[in-house]
Design an enzyme around this catalytic site. Structure first.
Site, PDB file in Angstrom:
ATOM      1  N   ARG A   1       0.795  -1.233   0.000  1.00 10.77           N
ATOM      2  CA  ARG A   1       0.000   0.000   0.000  1.00 10.77           C
ATOM      3  C   ARG A   1       0.824   1.279   0.000  1.00 10.77           C
ATOM      4  NH1 ARG A   1      -2.573  -3.983   2.489  1.00 10.77           N
ATOM      5  NH2 ARG A   1      -4.805  -4.220   2.048  1.00 10.77           N
TER       6      ARG A   1
ATOM      7  N   HIS B   1      -0.970  -2.571  -4.441  1.00 13.23           N
ATOM      8  CA  HIS B   1      -0.410  -3.490  -5.443  1.00 13.23           C
ATOM      9  C   HIS B   1      -0.378  -2.918  -6.860  1.00 13.23           C
ATOM     10  CE1 HIS B   1       0.046  -6.399  -2.390  1.00 13.23           C
ATOM     11  NE2 HIS B   1      -1.143  -6.958  -2.419  1.00 13.23           N
TER      12      HIS B   1
ATOM     13  N   HIS C   1       3.113 -12.735  -5.299  1.00 15.21           N
ATOM     14  CA  HIS C   1       1.997 -12.849  -4.353  1.00 15.21           C
ATOM     15  C   HIS C   1       1.420 -14.270  -4.309  1.00 15.21           C
ATOM     16  CE1 HIS C   1      -1.250 -11.577  -1.847  1.00 15.21           C
ATOM     17  NE2 HIS C   1      -1.056 -10.287  -2.049  1.00 15.21           N
TER      18      HIS C   1
ATOM     19  N   GLU D   1       5.247 -12.196   1.257  1.00 16.23           N
ATOM     20  CA  GLU D   1       5.612 -11.331   0.132  1.00 16.23           C
ATOM     21  C   GLU D   1       6.857 -10.534   0.513  1.00 16.23           C
ATOM     22  OE1 GLU D   1       1.748  -9.150  -0.639  1.00 16.23           O
ATOM     23  OE2 GLU D   1       1.154 -10.694   0.776  1.00 16.23           O
TER      24      GLU D   1
HETATM   25  C1  GLA Z   1      -1.864  -8.210   0.328  1.00 13.89           C
HETATM   26  C2  GLA Z   1      -2.434  -7.255   1.268  1.00 13.89           C
HETATM   27  C3  GLA Z   1      -3.716  -7.778   1.793  1.00 13.89           C
HETATM   28  C4  GLA Z   1      -4.637  -8.152   0.676  1.00 13.89           C
HETATM   29  C5  GLA Z   1      -3.980  -9.106  -0.250  1.00 13.89           C
HETATM   30  C6  GLA Z   1      -4.806  -9.374  -1.474  1.00 13.89           C
HETATM   31  O1  GLA Z   1      -1.115  -9.153   0.883  1.00 13.89           O
HETATM   32  O2  GLA Z   1      -1.562  -6.894   2.291  1.00 13.89           O
HETATM   33  O3  GLA Z   1      -4.309  -6.839   2.619  1.00 13.89           O
HETATM   34  O4  GLA Z   1      -4.986  -6.990  -0.016  1.00 13.89           O
HETATM   35  O5  GLA Z   1      -2.756  -8.615  -0.668  1.00 13.89           O
HETATM   36  O6  GLA Z   1      -6.090  -9.755  -1.177  1.00 13.89           O
END
Ligand code: GLA
Length: 391
Positions: free
Chosen positions: A125, A150, A225, A356
């Site tokens: 984010r 993302h 991811h 991630e």
């Molecule tokens: C990431 C975010 C989560 C969510 C996933 C996708 O890992 O941190 O909050 O948005 O991706 O669903």
């Protein structure tokens, strides 16, 4: 002496003929084939491709398969540079696909879960979907409330990557893809030329490496991811998986999951995975589940062990090594049973975990966090290795 030799000879002849005796007699239509020699199956490293359908705007997409000598198999598509499946043996040598996803391209075209995807230009984010660079404010797509998540509405997970290399030798099988993200795409400055390379090694490692170069100062943070379930995808929740994180600290977040800027110790809290601990043991104490960035003790920059996950029923172990300074632990909190994936499996809450590897969320707005700025003339590089074994 002669008799001994004769007996030995007869025994050898019987031993050689025995397996052949089990074979059914050839029917008149079936010509007698050459004597059957038992050949032990030897797998070679391989890299193959096949069509995987087309996007809504008619672009052909390919599915690539990398296989190693132990039978590990990674399937990757150039749509979103997505890892479609990853088959890994358990302690009895039995293979299972350990990543969530879809059988056909269609599932990937519709998803908003980022299953297996390459995420960019900025993974995770960015608060209020904006940042300032060299005194200029850049406004990004707000696709997660008021925040940017993302890479925006059409991030790197939703574009067609160009295949660059596909080969296998005695040691590894490799697929390299490239993508040029244009200046102002999703609001980011600069044309960014990126590559992602998946390498499956003979030592049961899946290595994912990224490179990027820009023609204007910009920010970059690329990750994969994948949603893992080491017992096999869709078989249940991951609460019994045992996790160790090489991280003494994490970045606490606000309600929008944007880091507050604090770097806090995990000590005496449910965030602590410095010693092996089942993912579910304290998950109820962290609201909806884990969705947090851990600050790796390595500090980033060199390839170092970040995480180890062990699944007791299958014996599978996954270790993650990375050059990144952080890793997002996400426990599939938003999976709610509405998605049906590979093999008709229904994906429910906590049916997978993601690790991630990344720079910290909202770094473009946090001057104390490791920098994500890329200047023209510099090369962005990032490497993450998933190493598999059993116990
Ligand atoms: C990431 C975010 C989560 C969510 C996933 C996708 O890992 O941190 O909050 O948005 O991706 O669903």
């Amino acid at each position: 002496m002669k008799t001994r030799f004769l007996i030995s000879f007869v025994l050898i002849v019987i031993a050689v003929c025995m397996p052949g005796c089990k074979k059914k007699a050839p029917t008149p239509q079936e010509p007698e084939s050459k004597p059957e020699v038992e050949v032990k199956e030897t797998r070679l490293m391989s890299a193959n491709e096949e069509p995987f359908g087309q996007t809504a705007d008619g672009r052909q997409v390919t599915l690539y398969t990398l296989t190693n000598t132990n039978g590990l198999r990674a399937r990757i598509t150039n749509y979103g540079a997505i890892l479609v499946s990853l088959e890994v043996p358990d302690r009895d040598g039995k293979l299972a696909d350990i990543t969530l996803g879809f059988e056909a391209l269609d599932g990937y075209l519709k998803m908003d879960t980022y299953f297996g995807a390459t995420v960019g230009r900025y993974a995770n984010r960015i608060g209020k979907a904006r940042f300032v660079l060299d005194g200029v404010e850049y406004k990004l797509a707000a696709n997660n409330g008021e925040n940017h998540l993302h890479g925006g509405i059409k991030g790197f997970d939703k574009v067609v990557w160009r295949p660059e290399d596909l080969w296998a030798n005695d040691n590894e099988a490799l697929l390299k893809m490239s993508y040029i993200s244009e200046d102002d795409e999703e609001g980011y400055p600069g044309n960014l030329a990126c590559t992602v390379t998946y390498t499956l090694t003979k030592d049961d490692e899946l290595k994912i490496s990224y490179e990027a170069e820009t023609d204007k100062t910009t920010v970059v943070n690329l990750t994969n991811h994948s949603y893992f379930n080491l017992a096999g995808q869709g078989t249940g929740d991951i609460l019994g998986h045992e996790l160790t994180l090489n991280a003494d600290k994490y970045t606490p977040v606000d309600e929008g999951l944007i880091p507050t800027g604090e770097i806090r110790s995990v000590k005496d809290s449910p965030m602590d995975f410095t010693l092996p601990m089942s993912i579910g043991s304290r998950i109820k104490q962290v609201g909806n589940g884990y969705d947090h960035n851990y600050v790796l003790n390595s500090g980033g920059g060199t390839l170092a062990l970040a995480a180890r996950v062990y699944e007791p029923t299958s014996g599978r172990v996954m270790e993650i090594y990375t050059t990144e300074p952080g890793v997002q632990l996400y426990t599939g909190n938003f999976l709610d049973g509405t998605l049906t994936g590979k093999g008709g499996k229904v994906y429910k809450k906590h049916y997978a975990f993601c690790l991630e590897t990344q720079h910290f969320p909202d770094s473009p707005n946090k001057s104390d966090f490791p920098s994500v700025v890329l200047q023209p003339g510099q090369k962005y590089t990032s490497v993450t290795v998933h190493k598999f074994s059993t116990r």
